[in-house]
Scaffold this active site. Structure first.
Site, short mmCIF file in Angstrom:
data_model
loop_
_atom_site.label_atom_id
_atom_site.label_comp_id
_atom_site.label_asym_id
_atom_site.label_seq_id
_atom_site.Cartn_x
_atom_site.Cartn_y
_atom_site.Cartn_z
N GLY A 12 65.76 31.09 9.40
CA GLY A 12 66.00 31.26 7.98
C GLY A 12 66.36 32.66 7.52
CG ASN A 14 72.46 33.43 7.28
OD1 ASN A 14 73.26 34.24 6.82
ND2 ASN A 14 72.37 33.17 8.58
NE ARG A 66 71.95 11.94 12.17
CZ ARG A 66 71.46 13.07 12.66
NH1 ARG A 66 70.54 13.07 13.59
NH2 ARG A 66 71.89 14.24 12.22
CB VAL A 93 76.65 15.85 12.06
CG1 VAL A 93 77.96 15.36 11.47
CG2 VAL A 93 76.85 16.41 13.46
CG ASN A 108 78.51 25.85 8.02
OD1 ASN A 108 77.29 25.96 8.14
ND2 ASN A 108 79.32 25.86 9.08
CG HIS A 110 80.90 28.97 12.71
ND1 HIS A 110 80.18 28.01 13.38
CD2 HIS A 110 81.69 29.59 13.62
CE1 HIS A 110 80.52 28.05 14.66
NE2 HIS A 110 81.43 28.99 14.83
CG ASP A 147 86.98 19.53 6.45
OD1 ASP A 147 86.17 19.58 7.40
OD2 ASP A 147 88.18 19.87 6.56
N GLY A 149 85.47 17.29 9.12
CA GLY A 149 85.53 17.77 10.50
C GLY A 149 84.40 18.76 10.78
C1 GAR Z 1 73.13 31.80 12.03
O1 GAR Z 1 73.65 32.72 12.93
C2 GAR Z 1 74.24 30.86 11.55
O2 GAR Z 1 75.48 31.49 11.42
C3 GAR Z 1 74.25 29.86 12.67
O3 GAR Z 1 72.88 29.64 12.96
C4 GAR Z 1 72.16 30.85 12.71
C5 GAR Z 1 70.97 30.52 11.83
O4 GAR Z 1 70.14 31.64 11.67
N1 GAR Z 1 74.94 28.66 12.28
C6 GAR Z 1 75.70 27.95 13.11
O5 GAR Z 1 75.85 28.22 14.28
C7 GAR Z 1 76.41 26.76 12.46
N2 GAR Z 1 77.42 26.23 13.34
P1 GAR Z 1 69.07 31.74 10.48
O6 GAR Z 1 68.21 30.47 10.54
O7 GAR Z 1 68.27 32.95 10.81
O8 GAR Z 1 69.81 31.88 9.18
#
Ligand code: GAR
Length: 207
Positions: A12, A14, A66, A93, A108, A110, A147, A149
């Site tokens: 967490g 972010n 699911r 997902v 999101n 990434h 989206d 994908g």
């Molecule tokens: C972050 O690096 C985020 O960008 C990544 O997971 C981590 C979560 O960290 N997300 C992905 O890879 C999505 N495809 P956090 O729980 O410390 O925020």
């Protein structure tokens, strides 16, 4: 006031960046109406609790199918009154029905410069392992709308970060978080809260 639901799966950091940015005014006109995790016991839930935020756990394992989980997820987010859904390290997902219900309203983060090192199987440390394996000199992070994908939605913000010759996946992950993710995710939310973001022909326009 923009109501945001923040979806998490792990540490967490972010989510913390969003909480801090709201507190210090970097993100304005925004309130976190829900923190939702698919995993119980993760530190993100502790962060939500410390910040006095409403949180809940919805684990796919505790549903008979699911479809039942997907339905409950959408229902919970809708009940929270969220205008925007923020995937802050949420590793499930997103169901098609949710993408439809929140078109261009799911963000999101990434941890690479999309379209590099993204798509199915690229999440968390795996992204940084792949970047180091390929020997790229620059990586970074991307904030995009979701989206149907995987990592294919309209791109809102990106920030580049230099790879160092002695990087490990963990050191690269940390630098990308510090220098890119924790900055551009709050920045993206603030832009949306100010009504400055629109999507036309699958491209983001920032006014
Ligand atoms: C972050 O690096 C985020 O960008 C990544 O997971 C981590 C979560 O960290 N997300 C992905 O890879 C999505 N495809 P956090 O729980 O410390 O925020």
């Amino acid at each position: 006031m923009l109501n945001i639901a923040v979806l998490v799966s792990g540490g967490g950091t972010n989510l913390q960046a969003i909480i801090d940015a709201i507190a210090d005014g970097t993100i304005q006109n925004t309130r976190i109406c829900l923190v939702l995790s698919n995993n119980d016991g993760v530190y993100a839930l502790e962060r939500a609790k410390k910040a006095g935020l409403e949180s809940c756990v919805l684990s796919p394992r505790s549903f008979p199918s699911r479809e039942a989980f997907n339905h409950a997820l959408l229902q919970k987010v809708q009940e929270s009154g969220a205008d925007l859904v923020v995937l802050a390290g949420f590793l499930c997902v997103i169901p098609e029905e949710m993408v439809r219900a929140y078109e261009n309203r799911i963000l999101n983060i990434h941890p690479s410069l999309i379209p590099s090192f993204c798509g199915t199987g690229y999440y968390g440390l795996k992204v940084h392992e792949a970047a180091l394996e390929r020997g790229v000199k620059i990586s970074g992070a991307t904030v995009h709308f979701v989206d149907s994908g995987t990592d294919t939605g309209p791109i809102l913000l990106q920030k580049a970060v230099e790879v160092q010759s002695d990087d490990t996946p963990k050191s690269l992950q940390r630098r990308i978080m510090e220098q890119a993710e924790w900055k551009i995710l709050p920045q993206a939310i603030d832009l949306i809260a100010h009504g400055r973001v629109s999507v036309e022909n699958r491209k983001v326009i920032v006014q």
